[in-house]
Scaffold this motif. Sequence first.
Motif, PDB file in Angstrom:
ATOM      1  N   LEU A   1     -82.742  54.931  26.045  1.00 23.47           N
ATOM      2  CA  LEU A   1     -81.503  54.244  25.664  1.00 23.47           C
ATOM      3  C   LEU A   1     -80.929  53.418  26.804  1.00 23.47           C
ATOM      4  O   LEU A   1     -79.998  52.638  26.605  1.00 23.47           O
ATOM      5  CB  LEU A   1     -80.460  55.266  25.199  1.00 23.47           C
ATOM      6  N   HIS A   2     -81.464  53.576  28.016  1.00 22.24           N
ATOM      7  CA  HIS A   2     -80.867  52.961  29.200  1.00 22.24           C
ATOM      8  C   HIS A   2     -81.851  52.004  29.879  1.00 22.24           C
ATOM      9  O   HIS A   2     -82.624  52.413  30.743  1.00 22.24           O
ATOM     10  CB  HIS A   2     -80.404  54.032  30.183  1.00 22.24           C
ATOM     11  N   SER A   3     -81.854  50.743  29.459  1.00 26.98           N
ATOM     12  CA  SER A   3     -82.640  49.676  30.095  1.00 26.98           C
ATOM     13  C   SER A   3     -84.065  50.118  30.406  1.00 26.98           C
ATOM     14  O   SER A   3     -84.475  50.185  31.577  1.00 26.98           O
ATOM     15  CB  SER A   3     -81.944  49.213  31.383  1.00 26.98           C
ATOM     16  N   PRO A   4     -84.861  50.430  29.403  1.00 28.44           N
ATOM     17  CA  PRO A   4     -86.187  50.997  29.658  1.00 28.44           C
ATOM     18  C   PRO A   4     -87.112  50.090  30.462  1.00 28.44           C
ATOM     19  O   PRO A   4     -87.860  50.584  31.315  1.00 28.44           O
ATOM     20  CB  PRO A   4     -86.738  51.258  28.254  1.00 28.44           C
ATOM     21  N   VAL A   5     -87.099  48.777  30.203  1.00 31.13           N
ATOM     22  CA  VAL A   5     -87.996  47.892  30.945  1.00 31.13           C
ATOM     23  C   VAL A   5     -87.660  47.913  32.426  1.00 31.13           C
ATOM     24  O   VAL A   5     -88.554  48.005  33.288  1.00 31.13           O
ATOM     25  CB  VAL A   5     -87.942  46.452  30.394  1.00 31.13           C
ATOM     26  N   GLU A   6     -86.364  47.875  32.742  1.00 34.32           N
ATOM     27  CA  GLU A   6     -85.949  47.917  34.139  1.00 34.32           C
ATOM     28  C   GLU A   6     -86.350  49.230  34.797  1.00 34.32           C
ATOM     29  O   GLU A   6     -86.815  49.255  35.951  1.00 34.32           O
ATOM     30  CB  GLU A   6     -84.439  47.718  34.252  1.00 34.32           C
ATOM     31  N   GLN A   7     -86.218  50.339  34.048  1.00 30.06           N
ATOM     32  CA  GLN A   7     -86.636  51.632  34.599  1.00 30.06           C
ATOM     33  C   GLN A   7     -88.137  51.651  34.874  1.00 30.06           C
ATOM     34  O   GLN A   7     -88.588  52.129  35.922  1.00 30.06           O
ATOM     35  CB  GLN A   7     -86.291  52.759  33.626  1.00 30.06           C
ATOM     36  N   LEU A   8     -88.907  51.114  33.935  1.00 26.77           N
ATOM     37  CA  LEU A   8     -90.363  51.109  34.111  1.00 26.77           C
ATOM     38  C   LEU A   8     -90.778  50.207  35.272  1.00 26.77           C
ATOM     39  O   LEU A   8     -91.689  50.551  36.043  1.00 26.77           O
ATOM     40  CB  LEU A   8     -91.038  50.647  32.821  1.00 26.77           C
ATOM     41  N   GLU A   9     -90.132  49.070  35.389  1.00 26.03           N
ATOM     42  CA  GLU A   9     -90.456  48.176  36.512  1.00 26.03           C
ATOM     43  C   GLU A   9     -90.159  48.845  37.843  1.00 26.03           C
ATOM     44  O   GLU A   9     -90.932  48.714  38.804  1.00 26.03           O
ATOM     45  CB  GLU A   9     -89.675  46.876  36.368  1.00 26.03           C
ATOM     46  N   ALA A  10     -89.066  49.592  37.900  1.00 36.04           N
ATOM     47  CA  ALA A  10     -88.724  50.293  39.138  1.00 36.04           C
ATOM     48  C   ALA A  10     -89.758  51.368  39.471  1.00 36.04           C
ATOM     49  O   ALA A  10     -90.072  51.597  40.652  1.00 36.04           O
ATOM     50  CB  ALA A  10     -87.338  50.922  39.016  1.00 36.04           C
ATOM     51  N   LEU A  11     -90.302  52.021  38.454  1.00 35.35           N
ATOM     52  CA  LEU A  11     -91.272  53.099  38.672  1.00 35.35           C
ATOM     53  C   LEU A  11     -92.673  52.580  38.972  1.00 35.35           C
ATOM     54  O   LEU A  11     -93.506  53.323  39.506  1.00 35.35           O
ATOM     55  CB  LEU A  11     -91.327  54.010  37.441  1.00 35.35           C
ATOM     56  N   THR A  12     -92.943  51.317  38.617  1.00 37.18           N
ATOM     57  CA  THR A  12     -94.307  50.783  38.752  1.00 37.18           C
ATOM     58  C   THR A  12     -94.386  49.589  39.701  1.00 37.18           C
ATOM     59  O   THR A  12     -95.395  48.864  39.693  1.00 37.18           O
ATOM     60  CB  THR A  12     -94.850  50.358  37.371  1.00 37.18           C
ATOM     61  N   GLY A  13     -93.360  49.363  40.474  1.00 39.27           N
ATOM     62  CA  GLY A  13     -93.375  48.212  41.369  1.00 39.27           C
ATOM     63  C   GLY A  13     -93.406  46.901  40.625  1.00 39.27           C
ATOM     64  O   GLY A  13     -93.977  45.909  41.101  1.00 39.27           O
ATOM     65  N   GLY A  14     -92.816  46.887  39.422  1.00 41.52           N
ATOM     66  CA  GLY A  14     -92.735  45.672  38.620  1.00 41.52           C
ATOM     67  C   GLY A  14     -93.948  45.394  37.757  1.00 41.52           C
ATOM     68  O   GLY A  14     -93.963  44.400  37.014  1.00 41.52           O
ATOM     69  N   GLU A  15     -94.959  46.248  37.807  1.00 38.35           N
ATOM     70  CA  GLU A  15     -96.204  45.948  37.105  1.00 38.35           C
ATOM     71  C   GLU A  15     -96.285  46.543  35.698  1.00 38.35           C
ATOM     72  O   GLU A  15     -97.104  46.104  34.891  1.00 38.35           O
ATOM     73  CB  GLU A  15     -97.395  46.441  37.934  1.00 38.35           C
ATOM     74  N   LEU A  16     -95.518  47.562  35.383  1.00 38.36           N
ATOM     75  CA  LEU A  16     -95.505  48.267  34.093  1.00 38.36           C
ATOM     76  C   LEU A  16     -96.764  49.136  33.926  1.00 38.36           C
ATOM     77  O   LEU A  16     -97.770  48.933  34.611  1.00 38.36           O
ATOM     78  CB  LEU A  16     -95.363  47.293  32.922  1.00 38.36           C
ATOM     79  N   PRO A  17     -96.720  50.109  33.033  1.00 36.10           N
ATOM     80  CA  PRO A  17     -97.855  51.012  32.835  1.00 36.10           C
ATOM     81  C   PRO A  17     -99.059  50.296  32.228  1.00 36.10           C
ATOM     82  O   PRO A  17     -98.916  49.388  31.404  1.00 36.10           O
ATOM     83  CB  PRO A  17     -97.300  52.058  31.854  1.00 36.10           C
ATOM     84  N   THR A  18    -100.243  50.746  32.599  1.00 37.76           N
ATOM     85  CA  THR A  18    -101.457  50.137  32.046  1.00 37.76           C
ATOM     86  C   THR A  18    -101.815  50.720  30.684  1.00 37.76           C
ATOM     87  O   THR A  18    -102.570  50.106  29.928  1.00 37.76           O
ATOM     88  CB  THR A  18    -102.651  50.311  32.996  1.00 37.76           C
ATOM     89  N   VAL A  19    -101.297  51.896  30.378  1.00 41.99           N
ATOM     90  CA  VAL A  19    -101.515  52.486  29.053  1.00 41.99           C
ATOM     91  C   VAL A  19    -100.173  52.984  28.523  1.00 41.99           C
ATOM     92  O   VAL A  19     -99.443  53.694  29.223  1.00 41.99           O
ATOM     93  CB  VAL A  19    -102.508  53.664  29.076  1.00 41.99           C
ATOM     94  N   VAL A  20     -99.859  52.591  27.295  1.00 39.79           N
ATOM     95  CA  VAL A  20     -98.642  53.050  26.621  1.00 39.79           C
ATOM     96  C   VAL A  20     -99.052  53.738  25.329  1.00 39.79           C
ATOM     97  O   VAL A  20     -99.780  53.166  24.519  1.00 39.79           O
ATOM     98  CB  VAL A  20     -97.679  51.883  26.315  1.00 39.79           C
ATOM     99  N   PHE A  21     -98.594  54.975  25.155  1.00 43.68           N
ATOM    100  CA  PHE A  21     -98.809  55.706  23.917  1.00 43.68           C
ATOM    101  C   PHE A  21     -97.480  55.811  23.196  1.00 43.68           C
ATOM    102  O   PHE A  21     -96.488  56.249  23.788  1.00 43.68           O
ATOM    103  CB  PHE A  21     -99.304  57.133  24.186  1.00 43.68           C
TER     104      PHE A  21
END
Length: 340
Positions: free
Chosen positions: A214-234
């Motif tokens: 519920l809280h800015s998921p793309v921004e959270q993911l970018e912060a966790l991945t150095g801006g690259e996002l996960p390579t696999v999403v389930f």
Amino acid sequence: MKAIVCKERNQLKAVELPEPVLAPGSAEAIVSIRRIGICGTDLHAYRGNQPFFTYPRVLGHELSGIVEQVGDQVRGLRPGDQVAVIPYLECGACIACRNGKTNCCTNMQVLGVHTDGGMRERIAVPADHLLVTDGLTLDQAAILEPLSIGAHAVRRSGLRQGETVLVIGAGPIGLGVMLLAKRAGARVIAMDIHDERLDFCGRWARTDHTMNGLHSPVEQLEALTGGELPTVVFDATGNARSMTTAFSYAAHGGRLVYVGLVKADITFSDPDFHKRELTLLGSRNATREDFEQVMAAFREGLVDAEAFITHRAPFDEVIERFEDWLKPESKVIKAVVELE
């Protein structure tokens, strides 16, 4: 024998069914059911939201029990064996079956969905769809099936050790994906909209990170991945909105795997899909290989069945408990019906 039938939407009824009988030359076995896991398929069928479903139907496909009788053609199985049921009855002849993909047979008959399931005292099952579960408890054997769906999704994704994975949805299927992805050596991020569920992911599936969607998921993911996002999403939500949004969470060149099923159409932006060269995969059911992977995880001590099973009921109380298990305030992760 006693059985429970879903007569129509929102209606379960206790009935008496004939005892199963083995014909001469049978390759089936009769199993005395001891545990029945209740899953999202059962709940959706009860509410009228399950695809490929007709009424009336005996529910139940997460099953463990004890072999009572074996047919004349059965080898390697004896009365008294404790077993889990592989509930996907494939035809063995179609293009999927011929290519080893029995989990998506064109004529698939899943117990409790396309054909009557195991919410009864005894059931006849093809012997080659039974797994002897020596060393496992009846509880562990009953939850092999939902966890095997997670194992299949992980295998389907082609996950490589060291990849960063996002699993959306912290229900039983999502938890299984998280656990098996960790076992495969991935860095796992869990996403849900309930903080209590996310806490459970960290404890039970040993996820590396959790995040509230519920809280800015793309921004959270970018912060966790150095801006690259996960390579696999389930996506294991079975929610059309979540499944649509999931496209935006995958890295360039990444894979998106739909583990959940929704009775709706999913749309996406083709330019964005093309730009990222994403791979979209469906993951359906599981195979014997996936069940064996989960059995190995149990024997390695990776699966805490006691924590996973949060609610229990004896067979005679299922109908009165079923509505409660549907309520969010019940906080059900996995409910199990017990027969002794």
